[in-house]
Enzyme design. Structure first.
Site, PDB file in Angstrom:
ATOM      1  N   GLU A  31      -1.204  -0.285   8.141  1.00 28.45           N
ATOM      2  CA  GLU A  31      -2.126  -1.191   8.820  1.00 28.45           C
ATOM      3  C   GLU A  31      -1.425  -1.952   9.933  1.00 28.45           C
ATOM      4  O   GLU A  31      -0.195  -1.880  10.082  1.00 28.45           O
ATOM      5  CB  GLU A  31      -2.798  -2.157   7.831  1.00 28.45           C
ATOM      6  CG  GLU A  31      -1.871  -2.949   6.944  1.00 28.45           C
ATOM      7  CD  GLU A  31      -2.623  -3.645   5.786  1.00 28.45           C
ATOM      8  OE1 GLU A  31      -3.559  -3.070   5.217  1.00 28.45           O
ATOM      9  OE2 GLU A  31      -2.241  -4.769   5.456  1.00 28.45           O
ATOM     10  N   HIS A  78       3.510  -7.427   1.624  1.00 32.23           N
ATOM     11  CA  HIS A  78       2.941  -8.374   2.589  1.00 32.23           C
ATOM     12  C   HIS A  78       1.863  -9.245   1.964  1.00 32.23           C
ATOM     13  O   HIS A  78       1.290  -8.901   0.936  1.00 32.23           O
ATOM     14  CB  HIS A  78       2.342  -7.632   3.786  1.00 32.23           C
ATOM     15  CG  HIS A  78       1.232  -6.682   3.410  1.00 32.23           C
ATOM     16  ND1 HIS A  78       1.463  -5.390   3.032  1.00 32.23           N
ATOM     17  CD2 HIS A  78      -0.110  -6.845   3.332  1.00 32.23           C
ATOM     18  CE1 HIS A  78       0.327  -4.783   2.761  1.00 32.23           C
ATOM     19  NE2 HIS A  78      -0.660  -5.653   2.920  1.00 32.23           N
ATOM     20  N   HIS A 110       0.848  -1.195   0.000  1.00 36.90           N
ATOM     21  CA  HIS A 110       0.000   0.000   0.000  1.00 36.90           C
ATOM     22  C   HIS A 110       0.882   1.243   0.000  1.00 36.90           C
ATOM     23  O   HIS A 110       1.950   1.250   0.616  1.00 36.90           O
ATOM     24  CB  HIS A 110      -0.890   0.025   1.239  1.00 36.90           C
ATOM     25  CG  HIS A 110      -1.661  -1.229   1.442  1.00 36.90           C
ATOM     26  ND1 HIS A 110      -2.642  -1.653   0.578  1.00 36.90           N
ATOM     27  CD2 HIS A 110      -1.593  -2.174   2.408  1.00 36.90           C
ATOM     28  CE1 HIS A 110      -3.141  -2.795   1.013  1.00 36.90           C
ATOM     29  NE2 HIS A 110      -2.517  -3.144   2.112  1.00 36.90           N
ATOM     30  N   ARG A 113      -1.390  -4.706  -6.209  1.00 35.30           N
ATOM     31  CA  ARG A 113      -1.153  -6.150  -6.202  1.00 35.30           C
ATOM     32  C   ARG A 113       0.132  -6.446  -6.969  1.00 35.30           C
ATOM     33  O   ARG A 113       0.294  -6.015  -8.110  1.00 35.30           O
ATOM     34  CB  ARG A 113      -2.348  -6.830  -6.876  1.00 35.30           C
ATOM     35  CG  ARG A 113      -2.816  -8.051  -6.154  1.00 35.30           C
ATOM     36  CD  ARG A 113      -4.063  -8.627  -6.815  1.00 35.30           C
ATOM     37  NE  ARG A 113      -5.276  -8.151  -6.202  1.00 35.30           N
ATOM     38  CZ  ARG A 113      -6.338  -7.694  -6.863  1.00 35.30           C
ATOM     39  NH1 ARG A 113      -6.351  -7.643  -8.170  1.00 35.30           N
ATOM     40  NH2 ARG A 113      -7.405  -7.298  -6.213  1.00 35.30           N
TER      41      ARG A 113
HETATM   42 ZN    ZN Z   1      -2.750  -5.057   3.006  1.00 26.21          ZN
END
Ligand code: ZN
Length: 322
Positions: free
Chosen positions: A124, A182, A107, A202
């Site tokens: 996150e 990740h 991200h 992605r």
């Molecule tokens: Zn993620």
């Protein structure tokens, strides 16, 4: 409603999630965590969300029919003074059931995402609610690589060999700053607090096909621009301290959210003067002084500036605030 010093005395407010069914979802959120959906499987429950079109629903007689964004509009005082420091609503909380592997992804930071996507970036954190025997995640790279090495490994499908593979168990916690490559993998159930954003690049999707026979889109160019190709960040090993017989672990604190784990054995008082608190039960069950029962997987919203008491013989809760 009672009025006390001008502030409404509000009971804990139960939230119901917006649910998402992606190709990697499973049945655990239904079977083990008490969630409901029309779809046979659930990948994600957006437990605390004001995200457009995917807001959580308030399950409370006093605010019947409200979504969380409507509650915010009608009662901004419930959310606390700290929220005024943010231009956009900062946090989103999800439960995820990885029945298959999630794509390898990254991200962007706020700066990059606001410029290229008109959205916030995404920092996150993960708290492992449960893990099958042998379950693992990919968390950053296993050493430093050049962008060229990463690009060619992503192109030829060997990227997972470059990643830091971490075997996980219930209660493990990971901070995942923007830029960290990740993937959650098969057999983990996760509590995720993240920035209120849906921007994902992605990198690799295992050449999987969806039910229409199509591979999901990759975003390798953007991913390489935002990716930190150095070795993985340190894993989180939060120190626990005991407060009135309960054990509190401060898990992850960022500018967007602050998450702690509390093991309650007896009574636990909760008060936050300037931020809301979101309580999700990770294990056991507890009872609020209002009489509301918080069972495993339930999420409650606690307005700012009010005192709440939770009582449990033995429960583990996760508490997120600003
Ligand atoms: Zn993620």
């Amino acid at each position: 409603m009672e009025q006390e010093g001008g502030l409404m005395n509000v009971k804990p407010i139960k939230l119901l999630p917006a649910t998402k069914d992606y190709i990697w979802g499973g049945t655990k959120l239904k079977k083990l965590w008490g969630k409901r959906a029309d779809t046979p499987t659930i990948a994600e429950c957006w437990e605390f969300s004001v995200y457009p079109g995917s807001a959580s629903v308030v399950d409370d007689a006093m605010f019947k029919g409200y979504t969380l964004d409507k509650l915010l509009e009608k009662h901004p005082e419930f959310f606390g003074e700290k929220l005024k420091n943010y231009k956009k609503f900062p946090v989103l909380i999800k439960l995820l059931d990885a029945s298959g592997d999630l794509s390898v992804q990254v991200h962007p930071s706020d700066e990059y995402a606001l410029e290229h996507e008109g959205e916030l970036g995404k920092t996150e954190m993960w708290y492992i609610l449960d893990a099958d025997e042998g379950a693992y995640i990919y968390y950053g790279f296993n050493r430093g690589y050049t962008r060229e090495e990463v690009a060619s490994a992503a192109a030829n499908g060997s990227i997972t060999e470059l990643l830091n593979k971490v075997f996980v168990k219930k209660g493990d916690c990971f901070a995942v700053p923007a830029g960290t490559v990740h993937a959650l993998c098969r057999g983990v159930t996760v509590y995720e607090a993240q920035e209120n954003s849906n921007v994902t690049y992605r990198v690799w999707d295992y050449r999987r096909k969806d039910k229409n026979g199509r591979e999901r889109e990759l975003h390798l160019d953007k991913a390489l621009e935002v990716m930190d190709t150095g070795p993985a960040p340190m894993e989180q090993s939060a120190n626990a301290r005991t407060v009135n017989g309960n054990t509190v672990r401060k898990l992850v604190k960022t500018e967007y959210f602050n998450v702690k784990e509390v093991r309650i054995t007896g009574e636990y008082l909760m008060y936050s003067p300037d931020s809301f608190q979101v309580v999700t039960v990770a294990d056991g069950s507890a009872v609020f002084d209002s009489g509301a029962v918080a069972g495993k997987g339930d999420t409650y919203f606690l307005p700012a500036g009010q005192m709440y008491k939770l009582t449990a013989e033995s429960a583990v809760i996760l508490v997120t605030s600003l």
